[in-house]
Design an enzyme around this catalytic site. Structure first.
Site, PDB file in Angstrom:
ATOM      1  N   CYS A 115       9.349  -6.273 -92.846  1.00 53.44           N
ATOM      2  CA  CYS A 115      10.009  -4.796 -92.537  1.00 53.44           C
ATOM      3  C   CYS A 115       9.202  -3.865 -91.918  1.00 53.44           C
ATOM      4  O   CYS A 115       9.698  -2.713 -91.390  1.00 53.44           O
ATOM      5  CB  CYS A 115       9.998  -4.288 -94.023  1.00 53.44           C
ATOM      6  SG  CYS A 115      11.121  -5.042 -94.945  1.00 53.44           S
ATOM      7  N   HIS A 257      11.012   3.252 -93.246  1.00 53.74           N
ATOM      8  CA  HIS A 257      11.949   1.815 -93.560  1.00 53.74           C
ATOM      9  C   HIS A 257      12.610   2.168 -94.862  1.00 53.74           C
ATOM     10  O   HIS A 257      12.017   2.749 -95.829  1.00 53.74           O
ATOM     11  CB  HIS A 257      10.787   0.665 -93.868  1.00 53.74           C
ATOM     12  CG  HIS A 257      11.257  -0.362 -94.583  1.00 53.74           C
ATOM     13  ND1 HIS A 257      12.426  -1.040 -93.890  1.00 53.74           N
ATOM     14  CD2 HIS A 257      10.861  -1.005 -95.545  1.00 53.74           C
ATOM     15  CE1 HIS A 257      12.654  -2.050 -94.830  1.00 53.74           C
ATOM     16  NE2 HIS A 257      11.981  -2.062 -95.609  1.00 53.74           N
ATOM     17  N   ASN A 287      18.556  -2.532 -97.469  1.00 56.86           N
ATOM     18  CA  ASN A 287      17.417  -2.705 -96.946  1.00 56.86           C
ATOM     19  C   ASN A 287      17.698  -3.658 -95.452  1.00 56.86           C
ATOM     20  O   ASN A 287      17.891  -4.685 -96.010  1.00 56.86           O
ATOM     21  CB  ASN A 287      16.135  -3.145 -97.793  1.00 56.86           C
ATOM     22  CG  ASN A 287      15.034  -3.529 -97.118  1.00 56.86           C
ATOM     23  OD1 ASN A 287      14.928  -3.565 -95.866  1.00 56.86           O
ATOM     24  ND2 ASN A 287      13.785  -3.686 -97.949  1.00 56.86           N
TER      25      ASN A 287
HETATM   26  N1  COA Z   1      20.743  -5.812-111.696  1.00 57.00           N
HETATM   27  C1  COA Z   1      20.532  -5.540-112.936  1.00 57.00           C
HETATM   28  N2  COA Z   1      19.094  -5.556-113.535  1.00 57.00           N
HETATM   29  C2  COA Z   1      18.336  -6.004-112.553  1.00 57.00           C
HETATM   30  C3  COA Z   1      18.330  -6.187-111.348  1.00 57.00           C
HETATM   31  C4  COA Z   1      19.825  -6.118-110.743  1.00 57.00           C
HETATM   32  N3  COA Z   1      20.138  -6.001-109.529  1.00 57.00           N
HETATM   33  N4  COA Z   1      17.377  -6.407-110.507  1.00 57.00           N
HETATM   34  C5  COA Z   1      16.199  -6.402-111.643  1.00 57.00           C
HETATM   35  N5  COA Z   1      16.956  -6.285-112.714  1.00 57.00           N
HETATM   36  C6  COA Z   1      16.413  -6.168-114.007  1.00 57.00           C
HETATM   37  C7  COA Z   1      15.183  -6.935-114.070  1.00 57.00           C
HETATM   38  O1  COA Z   1      15.380  -8.239-114.373  1.00 57.00           O
HETATM   39  C8  COA Z   1      14.416  -6.616-115.267  1.00 57.00           C
HETATM   40  O2  COA Z   1      14.917  -6.975-116.432  1.00 57.00           O
HETATM   41  P1  COA Z   1      14.122  -7.320-117.828  1.00 57.00           P
HETATM   42  O3  COA Z   1      13.169  -5.933-117.933  1.00 57.00           O
HETATM   43  O4  COA Z   1      14.666  -7.626-118.936  1.00 57.00           O
HETATM   44  O5  COA Z   1      12.916  -8.216-117.335  1.00 57.00           O
HETATM   45  C9  COA Z   1      14.787  -5.018-115.220  1.00 57.00           C
HETATM   46  O6  COA Z   1      15.637  -4.816-114.431  1.00 57.00           O
HETATM   47  C10 COA Z   1      13.610  -4.064-114.480  1.00 57.00           C
HETATM   48  O7  COA Z   1      13.175  -4.794-113.380  1.00 57.00           O
HETATM   49  P2  COA Z   1      11.995  -4.219-112.438  1.00 57.00           P
HETATM   50  O8  COA Z   1      11.475  -4.999-111.277  1.00 57.00           O
HETATM   51  O9  COA Z   1      10.836  -3.430-113.169  1.00 57.00           O
HETATM   52  O10 COA Z   1      12.844  -2.926-111.998  1.00 57.00           O
HETATM   53  P3  COA Z   1      12.535  -1.746-110.940  1.00 57.00           P
HETATM   54  O11 COA Z   1      12.693  -0.411-111.444  1.00 57.00           O
HETATM   55  O12 COA Z   1      11.059  -2.018-110.240  1.00 57.00           O
HETATM   56  O13 COA Z   1      13.407  -1.894-109.681  1.00 57.00           O
HETATM   57  C11 COA Z   1      13.252  -2.895-107.610  1.00 57.00           C
HETATM   58  C12 COA Z   1      13.233  -3.128-108.871  1.00 57.00           C
HETATM   59  C13 COA Z   1      13.222  -4.394-106.780  1.00 57.00           C
HETATM   60  C14 COA Z   1      14.547  -2.106-107.072  1.00 57.00           C
HETATM   61  C15 COA Z   1      12.070  -2.283-107.009  1.00 57.00           C
HETATM   62  O14 COA Z   1      10.958  -2.447-107.653  1.00 57.00           O
HETATM   63  C16 COA Z   1      11.876  -1.939-105.629  1.00 57.00           C
HETATM   64  O15 COA Z   1      12.707  -1.682-104.982  1.00 57.00           O
HETATM   65  N6  COA Z   1      10.762  -2.547-105.135  1.00 57.00           N
HETATM   66  C17 COA Z   1      10.551  -2.337-103.586  1.00 57.00           C
HETATM   67  C18 COA Z   1      11.126  -3.564-103.233  1.00 57.00           C
HETATM   68  C19 COA Z   1      11.608  -3.660-101.638  1.00 57.00           C
HETATM   69  O16 COA Z   1      12.102  -2.687-101.209  1.00 57.00           O
HETATM   70  N7  COA Z   1      10.834  -4.657-100.878  1.00 57.00           N
HETATM   71  C20 COA Z   1      11.224  -4.883 -99.599  1.00 57.00           C
HETATM   72  C21 COA Z   1       9.964  -4.816 -98.706  1.00 57.00           C
HETATM   73  S1  COA Z   1       9.439  -3.261 -98.489  1.00 57.00           S
END
Ligand code: COA
Length: 344
Positions: A115, A257, A287
């Site tokens: 990214c 980004h 993204n």
């Molecule tokens: N729909 C419903 N539930 C989802 C889901 C979706 N699309 N994706 C994840 N979950 C669930 C998980 O399984 C987890 O469930 P559990 O508590 O039963 O295990 C719960 O939601 C919380 O997951 P978590 O990963 O802690 O959520 P979060 O609030 O951190 O959000 C992201 C997840 C991925 C959106 C967030 O961490 C993020 O944006 N990270 C940066 C990722 C990114 O942009 N990467 C690219 C490179 S820069």
């Protein structure tokens, strides 16, 4: 960019997303997720995806064509394609893209910084121009992450979309609008496992064993990536503003980004700038990895949110880990995007 006053100057901006739209509702029909979860946790409402048989290079050509048109240019000494989803493991995608754009003979190579790829590519091309080794460059960020996501992975499927964005650079003076003024790049390879595709490279292939299917897909540790992204982008934007000779509060627009709307808000908070200085199109494209920054920039220019004369910092964070940002005074350059999206 250097002490003799020669600099790389942005004179063109192009963007492209494939026409097929994938909404949160459509995803929720296939996976255990919901529009409400995706919107509230990421800010994303929809994304664009390629059709079967299409590839990253096709999107790169469309964005590159539009950046050339925006710049009124028909040649380039250098073509750089930032991507982590090349058309083939070998050769690089850029020579083919250059050829298809009528730029056969240009130096052409890929840059893989996930990214942050667009910022790394911009810095590399700008260095070639500022040093006098090149007069012009087409810098394209393009990715098709829809091709490397596990079909049943609701987290990654909800976040990523396909797209491409490009800028055209020519040699000019450091005093001109559009001149790249400050550049900050960094990495931390000790955290490489936070974002990866485990199989398909020499480490797996040298075993002589077939890859486990799960290892052929993209994985990320969302929570850890989130906090690293906020910390490193905030620090990088501050560094770049300083290198450009600006106080952070003098930066008019920070085009980051587009990983998660909550990441943008957290960076704004950390560097103490109002959230409305952070243009965003993540709701419409998700993204788009290396395409994300130029796509957001093109959208913001088309909407009149980024305007000529504004002090702008472009910043990214991604796998590697890698991060970086670059500063410029926005020039009077038309953004040439697709007709069908992502502006609507
Ligand atoms: N729909 C419903 N539930 C989802 C889901 C979706 N699309 N994706 C994840 N979950 C669930 C998980 O399984 C987890 O469930 P559990 O508590 O039963 O295990 C719960 O939601 C919380 O997951 P978590 O990963 O802690 O959520 P979060 O609030 O951190 O959000 C992201 C997840 C991925 C959106 C967030 O961490 C993020 O944006 N990270 C940066 C990722 C990114 O942009 N990467 C690219 C490179 S820069």
């Amino acid at each position: 960019m250097n002490d003799i006053g020669r600099a790389a100057v942005v004179t063109g901006l192009g963007a492209w997303v494939p026409p097929t739209v994938l909404t949160n509702e459509e995803l929720a029909g296939r996976l255990d997720t919901s529009d409400e979860w995706i919107r509230s946790r990421t800010g994303i409402r929809r994304r664009h995806v390629i059709a079967p048989g299409e590839a990253t290079g096709d999107l790169a050509v469309e964005a590159g064509k539009r950046a050339l048109k925006s710049a009124g240019a028909s040649s380039a000494d250098v073509v750089v394609v930032a991507t982590s989803t090349p058309d083939h493991p070998c050769p690089a995608t850029a020579p083919d893209v250059a050829d298809r754009l009528g730029l056969t003979g240009a130096a052409a190579f890929d840059i893989a910084a996930v990214c942050t790829g667009f910022v790394y590519a911009l810095g590399t091309a700008a260095g070639l121009i500022a040093s006098g080794f090149a007069q012009s460059a087409l810098v394209i960020g393009a990715d098709t992450f829809s091709t490397i996501l596990a079909p049943g992975d609701r987290t990654t499927r909800a976040i990523f979309g396909d797209g491409a964005g490009a800028v055209y650079l020519r040699a000019g003076s450091a005093a001109e609008p559009g001149a790249l003024m400050g550049l900050h790049l960094g990495s931390d390879g000790s955290r490489r496992d936070l974002i990866e595709v485990r199989a398909g490279g020499s480490r797996q292939r040298s075993t002589g064993l077939p890859a486990e299917e799960a290892d052929t897909y993209f994985t990320m540790a969302g929570r850890a990536v989130f906090s690293q992204a906020v910390r490193n982008m905030a620090a990088s934007v501050r560094s770049t503003a300083r290198l450009a000779g600006w106080d952070t509060e003098d930066v008019d627009r920070v085009v980051l980004h587009q990983a998660n709307a909550r990441i943008l808000a957290a960076v704004a908070d950390q560097i103490d700038l109002p959230a409305d200085r952070f243009p965003s199109n993540i709701d419409r494209v998700g993204n788009t990895v290396a395409a994300s920054i130029p796509l957001a920039l093109a959208d913001a220019c088309a909407a009149g949110d980024v305007r000529p004369g504004q002090r702008v910092v472009l910043g990214g964070f991604g796998g590697g880990l890698t991060w970086g940002s670059v500063a410029l005074v926005w020039p009077d350059v038309p953004a040439v995007g697709p007709d069908h999206a992502p502006g609507s």
